[in-house]
Design a protein around this motif. Structure first.
Motif, PDB file in Angstrom:
ATOM      1  N   ALA A 157       6.849  30.434 -78.025  1.00 27.91           N
ATOM      2  CA  ALA A 157       7.374  29.551 -76.975  1.00 27.91           C
ATOM      3  C   ALA A 157       8.629  28.839 -77.459  1.00 27.91           C
ATOM      4  N   ALA A 158       8.643  28.400 -78.729  1.00 27.31           N
ATOM      5  CA  ALA A 158       9.833  27.756 -79.281  1.00 27.31           C
ATOM      6  C   ALA A 158      10.994  28.742 -79.352  1.00 27.31           C
ATOM      7  N   LEU A 159      10.691  29.985 -79.699  1.00 31.67           N
ATOM      8  CA  LEU A 159      11.722  31.022 -79.726  1.00 31.67           C
ATOM      9  C   LEU A 159      12.294  31.251 -78.331  1.00 31.67           C
ATOM     10  N   ALA A 160      11.445  31.271 -77.318  1.00 29.93           N
ATOM     11  CA  ALA A 160      11.911  31.448 -75.937  1.00 29.93           C
ATOM     12  C   ALA A 160      12.843  30.306 -75.537  1.00 29.93           C
ATOM     13  N   ASP A 161      12.496  29.083 -75.931  1.00 29.28           N
ATOM     14  CA  ASP A 161      13.355  27.932 -75.630  1.00 29.28           C
ATOM     15  C   ASP A 161      14.714  28.080 -76.315  1.00 29.28           C
ATOM     16  N   TYR A 162      14.709  28.530 -77.563  1.00 34.56           N
ATOM     17  CA  TYR A 162      15.976  28.702 -78.287  1.00 34.56           C
ATOM     18  C   TYR A 162      16.848  29.755 -77.606  1.00 34.56           C
ATOM     19  N   LEU A 163      16.272  30.883 -77.243  1.00 30.87           N
ATOM     20  CA  LEU A 163      17.035  31.945 -76.584  1.00 30.87           C
ATOM     21  C   LEU A 163      17.616  31.460 -75.258  1.00 30.87           C
ATOM     22  N   THR A 164      16.844  30.713 -74.513  1.00 30.78           N
ATOM     23  CA  THR A 164      17.315  30.188 -73.233  1.00 30.78           C
ATOM     24  C   THR A 164      18.479  29.231 -73.442  1.00 30.78           C
ATOM     25  N   ALA A 165      18.377  28.374 -74.454  1.00 27.38           N
ATOM     26  CA  ALA A 165      19.454  27.423 -74.743  1.00 27.38           C
ATOM     27  C   ALA A 165      20.734  28.122 -75.165  1.00 27.38           C
ATOM     28  N   GLN A 166      20.630  29.305 -75.745  1.00 29.89           N
ATOM     29  CA  GLN A 166      21.812  30.066 -76.170  1.00 29.89           C
ATOM     30  C   GLN A 166      22.385  30.944 -75.058  1.00 29.89           C
TER      31      GLN A 166
END
Length: 294
Positions: free
Chosen positions: A51-60
């Motif tokens: 879930a944290a990885l998904a948030d990072y990808l979305t922010a990028q």
């Protein structure tokens, strides 16, 4: 083996996939690999990490990327579930976990040196993009090599050096604490904290206990004492690049080139800028670059 299993489950050719161990590395190490159409397989530290990885990808800007979360590959508890990064809603994820990413979204950052200044933390003391590209070409980074970035400023050249070759490392020497903070932040942004560091101090004293480099950049503040100290310390085969704007520093580099050889390059850059209702050339100060092999 988990990478091979994950690729097999998805029908991906492993030689066309980037594999990364994110179980012990920050998500920022993904940044150079994020581009539309790329395929990545990453190990993660625990069940909360997807879930944290998904948030990072979305922010990028890669929220459209498809994440396939695979738990306990090769065992009786094996399960695979998929979701888009921007709408990631998978729960109850248990380690060991591997995530495959079919990247979709923005174009990502360029793989060529001279990346935009906006990507870096800086206080306007930053080597401009075209000059940075020319400097990296002269430094000629190679895998596993160490750079001394003397007068690091924002650390932008150190970042470009580390991104240019596998496992390349950099030590930036910078006297101002605030700029050391920017260098540390830029190392974090680009996932280079393990390969890039800042030493707060002034050359030549700050160089005394550093491991010997394969290349040195003297980006500012060149003087007879600093040049001589660097020249005496580095070993034969070390590449040295010095950039100068001030006439006095340029004269110093011209004199040293006369003694030690190497190449002198005068760099005149100009960018189009508004001129009344039209445009004209806005020139930067000419720079002189001396590059030499010890």
């Amino acid at each position: 083996s988990c990478m091979t299993l994950a690729a097999a489950r998805l029908g991906w050719r492993l030689e066309e996939v980037t594999t990364l161990g994110l179980h012990a590395a920050p998500f920022e190490v993904l940044l150079p690999h994020l581009a539309a159409g790329a395929r990545l397989i990453c190990t993660l530290r625990d069940g909360a990490a997807p879930a944290a990885l998904a948030d990072y990808l979305t922010a990028q800007g890669f929220g459209a990327s498809r994440l396939t979360v695979m738990e306990a590959l090769g065992g009786p508890r094996e399960i695979a579930r998929a979701a888009d990064a921007a709408t990631f809603d998978l729960s109850g994820i248990a380690a060991p976990v591997v995530v495959a990413i079919a990247v979709s979204g923005s174009a990502g950052i360029s793989h060529a040196p001279g990346r935009p200044e906006a990507l870096f933390a800086h206080d306007s003391q930053i080597t401009k993009s075209p000059m940075r590209a020319l400097t990296l070409a002269a430094l000629a980074p190679r895998a596993g090599e160490l750079l001394w970035d003397v007068g690091g400023g924002s650390g932008s050249v150190s970042v470009e050096w580390c991104l240019a070759a596998p496992q390349a490392q950099s030590i930036a020497i910078e006297p101002r604490e605030s700029r050391c903070d920017n260098i540390t932040e830029n190392a974090r942004r680009f996932g280079l904290a393990g390969r890039m560091r800042c030493v707060q101090g002034t050359a030549p004293d700050a160089l005394a206990d550093l491991p010997l480099p394969a290349a040195v950049l003297l980006g500012g503040g060149a003087s007879e004492d600093v040049l001589q100290a660097i020249w005496d310390r580095i070993t034969p085969g070390t590449r040295l690049v010095a950039n100068a704007v001030a006439l006095e520093t340029q004269a110093l580099l011209i004199r040293w080139q006369g003694i030690h050889g190497g190449q002198l390059l005068r760099i005149d850059l100009a960018q189009a800028a508004p001129l009344g209702t039209m445009q004209g050339w806005h020139p930067s100060r000419p720079q002189l670059q001396w590059s030499v092999t010890r």
